[in-house]
Design a protein around this motif. Structure first.
Motif, PDB file in Angstrom:
ATOM      1  N   ALA A  50       1.538   7.329  -6.377  1.00 32.36           N
ATOM      2  CA  ALA A  50       0.475   8.282  -6.750  1.00 32.36           C
ATOM      3  C   ALA A  50       0.853   9.693  -6.328  1.00 32.36           C
ATOM      4  O   ALA A  50       0.649  10.659  -7.079  1.00 32.36           O
ATOM      5  N   MET A  69       2.052   2.001  -3.524  1.00 27.25           N
ATOM      6  CA  MET A  69       0.996   2.549  -4.386  1.00 27.25           C
ATOM      7  C   MET A  69       0.716   4.017  -4.063  1.00 27.25           C
ATOM      8  O   MET A  69       0.594   4.848  -4.968  1.00 27.25           O
ATOM      9  N   TRP A 116       0.835  -1.201   0.000  1.00 31.55           N
ATOM     10  CA  TRP A 116       0.000   0.000   0.000  1.00 31.55           C
ATOM     11  C   TRP A 116       0.869   1.251   0.000  1.00 31.55           C
ATOM     12  O   TRP A 116       0.534   2.245  -0.654  1.00 31.55           O
TER      13      TRP A 116
END
Length: 75
Positions: A62, A58, A55
């Motif tokens: 982003a 990611m 997580w």
């Protein structure tokens, strides 16, 4: 000739819309651009601190993309 791929609409053309458009009026204020980039970066750091590297990767990716598109690219 088979024609254009189905994802290219003939009335729009083959242009690809950017994921984050720095010219959009929503991003006119600097604090909005910084918050859009900073929120996923902060969340990614929190996920990394909690031991969730997937997580974290990611959200950090982003946030890095948002920072590049909205702040660093100079557009």
């Amino acid at each position: 000739m088979l024609g254009p791929p189905p994802f290219i609409l003939p009335w729009i053309g083959p242009e690809i819309m950017p994921l984050l458009d720095p010219k959009d009026p929503f991003f006119a204020k600097p604090w909005v651009r910084w918050a859009t980039a900073g929120a996923p970066l902060a969340w990614g750091a929190m996920e990394l601190a909690l031991g969730n590297p997937g997580w974290a990767l990611m959200f950090l990716a982003a946030g890095a993309y948002a920072a590049w598109a909205l702040i660093l690219s100079g557009k």
